[in-house]
Design a protein around this motif. Structure first.
Motif, PDB file in Angstrom:
ATOM      1  N   LYS A 265      38.886  41.565  37.517  1.00  0.00           N
ATOM      2  CA  LYS A 265      38.040  42.734  37.782  1.00  0.00           C
ATOM      3  C   LYS A 265      38.608  43.640  38.865  1.00  0.00           C
ATOM      4  O   LYS A 265      38.379  44.853  38.848  1.00  0.00           O
ATOM      5  CB  LYS A 265      36.634  42.283  38.181  1.00  0.00           C
ATOM      6  N   ILE A 266      39.331  43.087  39.832  1.00  0.00           N
ATOM      7  CA  ILE A 266      39.720  43.881  41.006  1.00  0.00           C
ATOM      8  C   ILE A 266      41.111  44.499  40.883  1.00  0.00           C
ATOM      9  O   ILE A 266      41.597  45.118  41.834  1.00  0.00           O
ATOM     10  CB  ILE A 266      39.652  43.028  42.292  1.00  0.00           C
ATOM     11  N   ILE A 267      41.728  44.378  39.710  1.00  0.00           N
ATOM     12  CA  ILE A 267      43.050  44.992  39.511  1.00  0.00           C
ATOM     13  C   ILE A 267      42.951  46.506  39.710  1.00  0.00           C
ATOM     14  O   ILE A 267      42.104  47.178  39.122  1.00  0.00           O
ATOM     15  CB  ILE A 267      43.589  44.674  38.099  1.00  0.00           C
ATOM     16  N   GLY A 268      43.795  47.058  40.562  1.00  0.00           N
ATOM     17  CA  GLY A 268      43.819  48.494  40.809  1.00  0.00           C
ATOM     18  C   GLY A 268      42.729  48.991  41.738  1.00  0.00           C
ATOM     19  O   GLY A 268      42.540  50.203  41.888  1.00  0.00           O
ATOM     20  N   THR A 269      42.014  48.064  42.363  1.00  0.00           N
ATOM     21  CA  THR A 269      40.902  48.432  43.237  1.00  0.00           C
ATOM     22  C   THR A 269      41.320  48.344  44.703  1.00  0.00           C
ATOM     23  O   THR A 269      42.042  47.431  45.097  1.00  0.00           O
ATOM     24  CB  THR A 269      39.704  47.482  42.987  1.00  0.00           C
ATOM     25  N   LYS A 270      40.839  49.293  45.520  1.00  0.00           N
ATOM     26  CA  LYS A 270      41.131  49.280  46.953  1.00  0.00           C
ATOM     27  C   LYS A 270      39.882  49.193  47.817  1.00  0.00           C
ATOM     28  O   LYS A 270      39.981  49.055  49.035  1.00  0.00           O
ATOM     29  CB  LYS A 270      41.951  50.519  47.329  1.00  0.00           C
ATOM     30  N   LYS A 271      38.719  49.303  47.182  1.00  0.00           N
ATOM     31  CA  LYS A 271      37.466  49.187  47.920  1.00  0.00           C
ATOM     32  C   LYS A 271      36.440  48.519  47.014  1.00  0.00           C
ATOM     33  O   LYS A 271      36.272  48.909  45.849  1.00  0.00           O
ATOM     34  CB  LYS A 271      36.952  50.555  48.371  1.00  0.00           C
ATOM     35  N   ILE A 272      35.781  47.493  47.557  1.00  0.00           N
ATOM     36  CA  ILE A 272      34.782  46.750  46.779  1.00  0.00           C
ATOM     37  C   ILE A 272      33.443  46.786  47.514  1.00  0.00           C
ATOM     38  O   ILE A 272      33.366  46.496  48.708  1.00  0.00           O
ATOM     39  CB  ILE A 272      35.221  45.282  46.567  1.00  0.00           C
ATOM     40  N   PHE A 273      32.417  47.142  46.773  1.00  0.00           N
ATOM     41  CA  PHE A 273      31.049  47.025  47.270  1.00  0.00           C
ATOM     42  C   PHE A 273      30.440  45.801  46.566  1.00  0.00           C
ATOM     43  O   PHE A 273      30.155  45.844  45.372  1.00  0.00           O
ATOM     44  CB  PHE A 273      30.234  48.279  46.956  1.00  0.00           C
ATOM     45  N   TYR A 274      30.284  44.732  47.320  1.00  0.00           N
ATOM     46  CA  TYR A 274      29.809  43.467  46.741  1.00  0.00           C
ATOM     47  C   TYR A 274      28.350  43.248  47.141  1.00  0.00           C
ATOM     48  O   TYR A 274      28.014  43.200  48.325  1.00  0.00           O
ATOM     49  CB  TYR A 274      30.679  42.307  47.217  1.00  0.00           C
ATOM     50  N   ILE A 275      27.475  43.110  46.140  1.00  0.00           N
ATOM     51  CA  ILE A 275      26.039  42.940  46.367  1.00  0.00           C
ATOM     52  C   ILE A 275      25.634  41.544  45.922  1.00  0.00           C
ATOM     53  O   ILE A 275      25.931  41.130  44.794  1.00  0.00           O
ATOM     54  CB  ILE A 275      25.223  44.006  45.588  1.00  0.00           C
ATOM     55  N   GLN A 276      24.969  40.821  46.813  1.00  0.00           N
ATOM     56  CA  GLN A 276      24.552  39.457  46.504  1.00  0.00           C
ATOM     57  C   GLN A 276      23.148  39.211  47.056  1.00  0.00           C
ATOM     58  O   GLN A 276      22.674  39.936  47.923  1.00  0.00           O
ATOM     59  CB  GLN A 276      25.536  38.447  47.089  1.00  0.00           C
ATOM     60  N   PRO A 277      22.458  38.171  46.569  1.00  0.00           N
ATOM     61  CA  PRO A 277      21.050  37.958  46.941  1.00  0.00           C
ATOM     62  C   PRO A 277      20.839  37.235  48.261  1.00  0.00           C
ATOM     63  O   PRO A 277      19.707  36.897  48.596  1.00  0.00           O
ATOM     64  CB  PRO A 277      20.506  37.129  45.768  1.00  0.00           C
ATOM     65  N   THR A 278      21.890  36.976  49.017  1.00  0.00           N
ATOM     66  CA  THR A 278      21.751  36.334  50.328  1.00  0.00           C
ATOM     67  C   THR A 278      22.720  36.998  51.296  1.00  0.00           C
ATOM     68  O   THR A 278      23.581  37.791  50.897  1.00  0.00           O
ATOM     69  CB  THR A 278      22.074  34.826  50.278  1.00  0.00           C
ATOM     70  N   ASP A 279      22.605  36.637  52.567  1.00  0.00           N
ATOM     71  CA  ASP A 279      23.553  37.159  53.556  1.00  0.00           C
ATOM     72  C   ASP A 279      24.598  36.112  53.927  1.00  0.00           C
ATOM     73  O   ASP A 279      25.282  36.237  54.930  1.00  0.00           O
ATOM     74  CB  ASP A 279      22.800  37.620  54.804  1.00  0.00           C
ATOM     75  N   GLU A 280      24.711  35.068  53.102  1.00  0.00           N
ATOM     76  CA  GLU A 280      25.599  33.957  53.420  1.00  0.00           C
ATOM     77  C   GLU A 280      27.042  34.231  52.987  1.00  0.00           C
ATOM     78  O   GLU A 280      27.300  34.989  52.052  1.00  0.00           O
ATOM     79  CB  GLU A 280      25.090  32.673  52.759  1.00  0.00           C
ATOM     80  N   TYR A 281      27.967  33.585  53.668  1.00  0.00           N
ATOM     81  CA  TYR A 281      29.387  33.623  53.335  1.00  0.00           C
ATOM     82  C   TYR A 281      29.592  32.693  52.134  1.00  0.00           C
ATOM     83  O   TYR A 281      29.377  31.483  52.221  1.00  0.00           O
ATOM     84  CB  TYR A 281      30.195  33.143  54.538  1.00  0.00           C
ATOM     85  N   ASP A 282      29.971  33.246  50.985  1.00  0.00           N
ATOM     86  CA  ASP A 282      30.039  32.423  49.778  1.00  0.00           C
ATOM     87  C   ASP A 282      31.440  32.398  49.185  1.00  0.00           C
ATOM     88  O   ASP A 282      32.401  32.887  49.793  1.00  0.00           O
ATOM     89  CB  ASP A 282      29.007  32.894  48.748  1.00  0.00           C
ATOM     90  N   TRP A 283      31.561  31.837  47.991  1.00  0.00           N
ATOM     91  CA  TRP A 283      32.865  31.714  47.342  1.00  0.00           C
ATOM     92  C   TRP A 283      33.555  33.061  47.145  1.00  0.00           C
ATOM     93  O   TRP A 283      34.769  33.179  47.299  1.00  0.00           O
ATOM     94  CB  TRP A 283      32.706  31.028  45.978  1.00  0.00           C
ATOM     95  N   MET A 284      32.755  34.077  46.779  1.00  0.00           N
ATOM     96  CA  MET A 284      33.356  35.389  46.536  1.00  0.00           C
ATOM     97  C   MET A 284      34.034  35.912  47.799  1.00  0.00           C
ATOM     98  O   MET A 284      35.143  36.472  47.744  1.00  0.00           O
ATOM     99  CB  MET A 284      32.284  36.367  46.063  1.00  0.00           C
ATOM    100  N   HIS A 285      33.410  35.726  48.922  1.00  0.00           N
ATOM    101  CA  HIS A 285      34.004  36.150  50.194  1.00  0.00           C
ATOM    102  C   HIS A 285      35.339  35.414  50.423  1.00  0.00           C
ATOM    103  O   HIS A 285      36.326  36.020  50.860  1.00  0.00           O
ATOM    104  CB  HIS A 285      33.054  35.851  51.352  1.00  0.00           C
ATOM    105  N   GLN A 286      35.335  34.125  50.148  1.00  0.00           N
ATOM    106  CA  GLN A 286      36.555  33.332  50.339  1.00  0.00           C
ATOM    107  C   GLN A 286      37.669  33.807  49.410  1.00  0.00           C
ATOM    108  O   GLN A 286      38.837  33.912  49.820  1.00  0.00           O
ATOM    109  CB  GLN A 286      36.251  31.860  50.075  1.00  0.00           C
ATOM    110  N   ILE A 287      37.310  34.092  48.165  1.00  0.00           N
ATOM    111  CA  ILE A 287      38.314  34.525  47.175  1.00  0.00           C
ATOM    112  C   ILE A 287      38.921  35.872  47.584  1.00  0.00           C
ATOM    113  O   ILE A 287      40.137  36.062  47.548  1.00  0.00           O
ATOM    114  CB  ILE A 287      37.659  34.615  45.778  1.00  0.00           C
TER     115      ILE A 287
END
Length: 495
Positions: A445-467
């Motif tokens: 999904k992030i190929i060619g992307t330089k800015k990501i707005f990531y929306i999730q249902p908690t304020d926790e540090y999760d797998w997506m943040h790690q990736i």
């Protein structure tokens, strides 16, 4: 003047209830997913709407009602769409008062309606574009007609028809409504009606049941999937925090304060009032005992069943709340029976106990997507991407977002369903995955992307943040609007 004096407590309670609910209606914010689901699937072409109604988890009464309401008001303005729920909520308080005063006592009616007015869960649901306000109204009306039929002997075909129609509407509103006819059937064992009345009851509910099955059978067939066992409500709300029946019952009175000392005190008070209700049972005549037994079944059958199977989401038990308020009202009346003034002091103390939670709920914005969409629209670039989890939150986001950045909902199933069908089928399932599969999906999904707005249902540090961190992305900003819905926006930028 006599009429005003007689119903003065009800008018005051309705004024208080209306003020709390109207204020929340004005400040609540945008639709969240549950409401957007109702609005969106009520607005589709009829053929598509009927198909998705069969896939929905709950029966289609509210979605069907909302379709006509939206056609009438010709707008999806949040305040106007939510207005019928508010009206049904206020009507429920008045109906509970009349029901309690007629079959129990005026004092119990005052207590029950005051608790209804101040319960923060009812304040919240009475301002929501969902069917819960109607569910409660139909439940109270069903038991009112049940009492009229079996205790007041109003057994004309008009009364029977009103009762059966009410239960048909009730069962068409939410799956938890099944507890009402089951509970009422159980009550018939106590009431021992004559054979004619028993036959009428079973005949009417057999017809209602067959009509209900016309929706339920296709719906359940469409949901036969191992993923159904991952429904969010098995681990949501209190279930994730080792909730139990006592906490569930207390939460029908207030949900905003759950610290241990406060909850322990509330549980002790409720236990004492329920004890007073049971203790007073011995002093009643046989007819009154039957009435109290029916009320207790209404109040406790559904919460006890839910606690046993581990579904502890408070709103699912809202149709039992009026009976529970009335049980507590009867207990308070019995506990203060010897001293007239003590009843009013106890009522005032109970009201003050619930008021902070009610005020907090009615004055705090629930959630607004515009906080996110305004920020994204102001900061997006041609190389931006919006990622959102769970995937079904795409629906309300797209309602309010007016920018150009593509949206990628986190959806890991391998199918060709449209977004509407995915939402109708799986919005209530949790997606099970592992870090490797999530990383693979993210990298594509992030190929060619330089800015990501990531929306999730908690304020926790999760797998997506790690990736993202592993692939050289840096967290630039976090936006957490606050309110009841804890959705957060994280802006990541490529290093």
């Amino acid at each position: 003047m006599t009429f005003l004096k007689k119903y003065c407590p009800l008018f005051l309670i309705l004024a208080l209830a209306s003020a709390l609910r109207i204020h929340l209606l004005l400040v609540r914010g945008t639709f969240w997913f549950d409401e957007m689901f109702s609005v969106h699937f009520s607005s589709l072409p009829l053929k598509d709407a009927l198909r998705y109604w069969m896939l929905e988890t709950n029966p289609p009464f509210y979605t069907f009602f909302l379709r006509f309401w939206l056609a009438l008001i010709k707008t999806d303005n949040e305040l106007l769409v939510r207005l019928p729920s508010l009206i049904a909520g206020i009507a429920s308080i008045a109906l509970l008062y009349f029901f309690a005063q007629k079959f129990f006592s005026r004092r119990a009616a005052i207590v029950a309606s005051l608790f209804f007015a101040l319960s923060d869960i009812t304040i919240f649901l009475n301002t929501e574009a969902r069917g819960y306000s109607f569910l409660v109204f139909f439940a109270i009306l069903s038991f009112f007609l049940y009492f009229e039929t079996f205790f007041n002997n109003k057994k004309t075909w008009g009364w029977w028809l009103a009762y059966f129609l009410t239960n048909a509407l009730l069962l068409s509103t939410h799956l938890t409504a099944l507890s009402v006819p089951f509970g009422q059937a159980l009550c018939l064992v106590l009431l021992k009606p004559n054979k004619t009345d028993l036959k009428k009851w079973w005949l009417g509910h057999t017809i209602i049941g067959l009509l209900w099955l016309c929706w339920f059978i296709p719906s359940i067939i469409a949901k036969i999937d191992p993923a159904s066992l991952t429904a969010w409500y098995f681990s949501g709300d209190m279930a994730a925090n080792n909730g139990n029946l006592a906490i569930l019952i207390v939460s029908l009175f207030f949900t905003s304060f759950h610290n241990l000392p406060f909850m322990a005190f509330a549980i002790a008070i409720l236990a004492w009032l329920i004890y007073q209700y049971a203790r007073n049972f011995k002093a009643l005549n046989f007819e009154q005992k039957k009435q109290r037994a029916v009320l207790a079944i209404w109040a406790f059958l559904l919460p006890a069943t839910g606690a046993m199977v581990g579904v502890l989401t408070v709103k699912f038990y809202i149709l039992a709340a009026p009976a529970l308020y009335l049980v507590v009202g009867e207990g308070l009346t019995a506990g203060a029976a010897k001293y007239a003034k003590s009843f009013w002091w106890a009522l005032a103390a109970a009201g003050l106990f619930l008021l902070p939670s009610a005020l907090l709920t009615s004055t705090e914005a629930t959630f607004s997507w515009r906080i996110f969409t305004n920020y994204i629209e102001q900061n997006e670039t041609k190389e931006s991407l919006i990622m959102i989890t769970p995937f079904n939150e795409e629906l309300p986001l797209k309602q309010y977002y007016r920018g150009q950045t593509p949206i990628a909902g986190l959806y890991l199933r391998d199918d060709n369903f449209s977004l509407d069908e995915r939402i109708a089928r799986y919005n209530w399932n949790q997606q099970t995955t592992n870090k490797m599969a999530l990383a693979e999906w993210t990298e594509k999904k992030i190929i060619g992307t330089k800015k990501i707005f990531y929306i999730q249902p908690t304020d926790e540090y999760d797998w997506m943040h790690q990736i993202l961190k592993k692939h050289g992305w840096k967290l630039h900003k976090k936006i957490q609007p606050g309110g009841f819905i804890n959705i957060c926006l994280f802006e990541f930028r490529k290093n």
